[in-house]
Design a protein around this motif. Structure first.
Motif, short mmCIF file in Angstrom:
data_model
loop_
_atom_site.label_atom_id
_atom_site.label_comp_id
_atom_site.label_asym_id
_atom_site.label_seq_id
_atom_site.Cartn_x
_atom_site.Cartn_y
_atom_site.Cartn_z
N LEU A 165 0.63 -1.36 0.05
CA LEU A 165 0.09 0.02 0.04
C LEU A 165 0.95 1.30 0.03
O LEU A 165 1.66 1.30 0.64
CB LEU A 165 -0.88 0.03 1.08
N MET A 166 0.67 2.32 -1.04
CA MET A 166 1.49 3.44 -0.94
C MET A 166 0.81 4.30 0.24
O MET A 166 -0.35 4.37 0.41
CB MET A 166 1.13 4.01 -2.44
N GLY A 167 1.81 4.94 0.97
CA GLY A 167 1.54 5.90 1.80
C GLY A 167 1.66 7.39 1.41
O GLY A 167 2.12 7.47 0.16
N TYR A 168 1.49 8.21 2.21
CA TYR A 168 1.71 9.65 1.64
C TYR A 168 2.68 10.44 2.64
O TYR A 168 2.56 10.27 3.83
CB TYR A 168 0.46 10.54 1.69
N ASP A 169 3.72 11.00 2.09
CA ASP A 169 4.70 11.95 2.74
C ASP A 169 4.13 13.24 2.83
O ASP A 169 4.38 14.00 2.07
CB ASP A 169 5.98 11.81 2.12
N GLY A 170 3.13 13.45 3.79
CA GLY A 170 2.25 14.79 3.77
C GLY A 170 1.11 14.69 3.22
O GLY A 170 0.95 13.87 2.03
N GLY A 171 0.20 15.67 3.40
CA GLY A 171 -0.90 15.78 2.63
C GLY A 171 -2.19 14.71 3.23
O GLY A 171 -1.87 13.82 3.72
N PRO A 172 -3.58 15.14 2.88
CA PRO A 172 -4.60 14.01 3.34
C PRO A 172 -4.53 12.79 2.56
O PRO A 172 -4.23 12.74 1.61
CB PRO A 172 -5.64 15.04 3.21
N ILE A 173 -5.38 11.85 3.24
CA ILE A 173 -5.74 10.71 2.50
C ILE A 173 -7.44 10.78 1.87
O ILE A 173 -7.91 11.14 2.74
CB ILE A 173 -5.69 9.44 3.43
N GLU A 174 -7.42 11.01 0.71
CA GLU A 174 -8.43 11.32 -0.05
C GLU A 174 -8.58 10.18 -1.25
O GLU A 174 -7.94 9.24 -1.41
CB GLU A 174 -8.44 12.61 -0.76
N HIS A 175 -9.81 10.10 -1.60
CA HIS A 175 -10.07 9.31 -2.83
C HIS A 175 -9.50 9.24 -3.81
O HIS A 175 -9.51 10.62 -4.75
CB HIS A 175 -11.60 9.38 -3.07
N LEU A 176 -8.56 8.72 -4.32
CA LEU A 176 -7.86 8.95 -5.67
C LEU A 176 -8.27 7.77 -6.58
O LEU A 176 -8.04 6.71 -6.39
CB LEU A 176 -6.30 8.77 -5.38
N TYR A 177 -9.16 8.21 -7.53
CA TYR A 177 -9.88 7.33 -8.48
C TYR A 177 -8.90 6.66 -9.31
O TYR A 177 -8.99 5.40 -9.51
CB TYR A 177 -11.12 8.02 -9.20
N THR A 178 -8.13 7.42 -9.89
CA THR A 178 -6.89 7.15 -10.83
C THR A 178 -5.57 7.55 -10.40
O THR A 178 -5.70 8.69 -9.73
CB THR A 178 -7.25 7.38 -12.25
N ASN A 179 -4.64 6.93 -10.52
CA ASN A 179 -3.27 7.52 -10.15
C ASN A 179 -2.30 8.02 -11.14
O ASN A 179 -1.56 8.89 -10.89
CB ASN A 179 -2.44 6.53 -9.18
N GLN A 180 -2.35 7.67 -12.13
CA GLN A 180 -1.49 8.04 -13.57
C GLN A 180 -0.16 8.31 -12.98
O GLN A 180 0.15 9.25 -13.66
CB GLN A 180 -2.26 9.37 -14.02
N THR A 181 0.52 7.29 -12.39
CA THR A 181 1.87 7.55 -12.17
C THR A 181 2.67 6.83 -13.38
O THR A 181 2.61 5.79 -13.68
CB THR A 181 2.07 6.77 -10.86
N SER A 182 3.71 7.94 -13.75
CA SER A 182 4.73 7.56 -14.73
C SER A 182 5.83 8.21 -14.52
O SER A 182 5.90 9.36 -14.04
CB SER A 182 3.93 7.45 -16.30
#
Length: 484
Positions: free
Chosen positions: A246-263
């Protein structure tokens, strides 16, 4: 891998005394080599004084592809942009009417371009749809894989010619099944069995080849406590994948991310950039009367969405440096419906000094289309100083190269001066602020200089800090590179 140890009491006291004395506490230098570094996170930033890290706004360049073919329609989605040589391709799901996920009503379509700006739909003749092969469909009658077919261009050294393109597709029921192609148009399954099975998969599941990690990576949808989250898995051969993390967040809120589009960002592939669809279920903007007015399907106006910038440098953490929206919904009620404003996967260069990304808009409406947004190269974010001036000092770093190139912009009144310090924060003779030639202008790449010389090669391999003294200016990226 860096190892962090808990400091002892004596170390903490020593650090505290050093801070009281105004000394710079020693840090392990970051080896950036000759890589381009963007200010999309705080990776290099040591201190900011009267300056700030800001998110920049893309320019809306209008509709790029209309989803107006009979087999496309209001529920097109999950777009992917791939630039292969001089050819740009946009892949997307075609779906005229809402159906359950993974039905044979779904097809996978493609549009093409020579510049990423003007797009056409090729007549490929691969599949018969609505009684004709005169269409742009690359996958049909192959449920459930057209629901979220997500291709990638495999840039791995030695990849077989018939596997230059790869894709993952499937639902929770099937898992993610691998596909391959030589040309990005004619596809076949690499195998029938799924290669990734532990996920929700009811969204776009994003594979990529990571040059910096020397492996395949896939980011995909999971649910945690009812929240749409992102997990990551890796592979050396695209067949056998690691246990998802599971990806965590280095700062910022946990919100619904419907798509991530990571590249991987194409100018700095060790930095993965995601323009993610942030989803707010139940946050309704339109009344039923307004929904009827814009022609949105009755089931698709109870939520709203926008696009946010997320980044990672590998591993199981995203940096959510900027919680605010990167792509705000536009003016007009049609932009405030459910599952619209969903960014496409990948950012591509579309000009000498510009790049583009694309956004699926007007979802569930007769006017559904893919829109193009433009921003300067490296310009997702910047370190910005106001007219009154500001400063940034980097963390200690080690570089290779002969000169320091900057991507920056100033006003006519503004400017940037750079001092190179040793790891303890002491100015290095010959590279002080007094020696620095002020940079004024707006350029994607210009070399810094001191007393008329750009040559920094004698400092290569040594821990240094960079001090930027700025006025009415933005700094987007830096790179130590070879110079004349």
């Amino acid at each position: 891998m860096k190892r962090f140890t808990k400091p002892g009491l004596s170390m903490l006291l020593g650090m505290y005394c050093a801070l009281l004395a105004g000394e710079v506490v020693a840090e392990e230098p970051i080896d950036i080599g000759s890589r381009r570094e963007l200010f999309v996170d705080r990776h290099l930033i040591g201190e900011l004084e009267d300056a700030q890290l800001v998110l920049n706004r893309p320019r809306d360049m209008g509709s790029a592809v209309e989803f107006d073919a009979p087999w496309e329609g209001a529920f097109c989605g999950y777009c992917t942009i791939i630039k292969d040589g001089d050819t740009y391709r946009a892949y997307y799901r075609g779906l005229p009417q809402p159906r359950r996920d993974g039905s044979n009503s779904e097809v996978t379509c493609v549009a093409e371009s020579t510049d990423g700006i003007a797009w056409t739909k090729p007549k490929l003749g691969l599949f018969k749809v609505d009684g004709s092969k005169e269409n742009n469909v690359i996958l049909a009658n192959h449920a459930p894989f057209s629901h979220n077919f997500c291709p990638m261009l495999d840039t791995r050294d030695g990849v077989p010619a018939d596997q230059r393109y790869k894709a993952l597709a499937g639902t929770r029921k099937t898992g993610l099944v691998p596909f391959v192609s030589a040309d990005g148009l004619s596809w076949k399954k690499l195998q029938d069995e799924p290669v990734i099975t532990a996920g929700a998969f009811d969204s776009q599941n994003v594979p990529m080849w990571s040059e910096s990690e020397n492996q395949y990576v896939c980011y995909f949808r999971v649910f945690v406590d009812g929240i749409r989250r992102i997990s990551r898995t890796t592979s050396k051969d695209f067949i056998t994948w690691t246990e998802p993390v599971l990806m965590g967040y280095d700062g910022g809120p946990i919100e619904h991310l419907y798509t991530n589009q990571t590249s991987p960002y194409f100018r700095a592939p060790h930095i993965y950039v995601g323009i993610a669809a942030r989803f707010f279920p139940g946050r309704r903007v339109l009344t039923p009367e307004q929904a009827k007015e814009v022609g949105v399907d009755p089931g698709y106006f109870n939520d709203c969405s926008d696009g946010v910038l997320i980044t990672t440098r590998g591993g199981d953490q995203y940096s959510r440096t900027f919680p605010e929206g990167f792509v705000r919904p536009g003016i007009g009620l049609e932009n405030w419906v459910s599952r619209t404003n969903y960014p496409a996967l990948n950012v591509v260069q579309t000009g000498d000094d510009t790049m583009s990304f694309y956004v699926n808009q007007n979802y569930g409406q007769p006017t559904a289309h893919m829109r193009r947004y433009e921003i300067r190269l490296d310009g997702f974010a910047s370190v910005r100083a106001p007219y009154t001036g500001g400063e940034m000092i980097t963390k200690p770093l080690i570089f290779t190269g002969n000169q320091l190139d900057l991507n920056f912009a100033t006003s006519a009144a503004g400017g940037i001066r750079i001092e190179i310090q040793d790891a303890d924060g002491k100015p290095i003779p010959g590279f002080t602020l007094g020696d620095s030639q002020e940079l004024i202008g707006n350029e994607i790449s210009r070399a810094a200089s001191w007393k008329g010389s750009k040559d920094v090669s004698k400092l290569a391999g040594k821990p240094v800090r960079l001090k930027f003294v700025m006025k009415d200016a933005d700094l987007y990226a830096l790179q130590f590179a070879g110079g004349k």
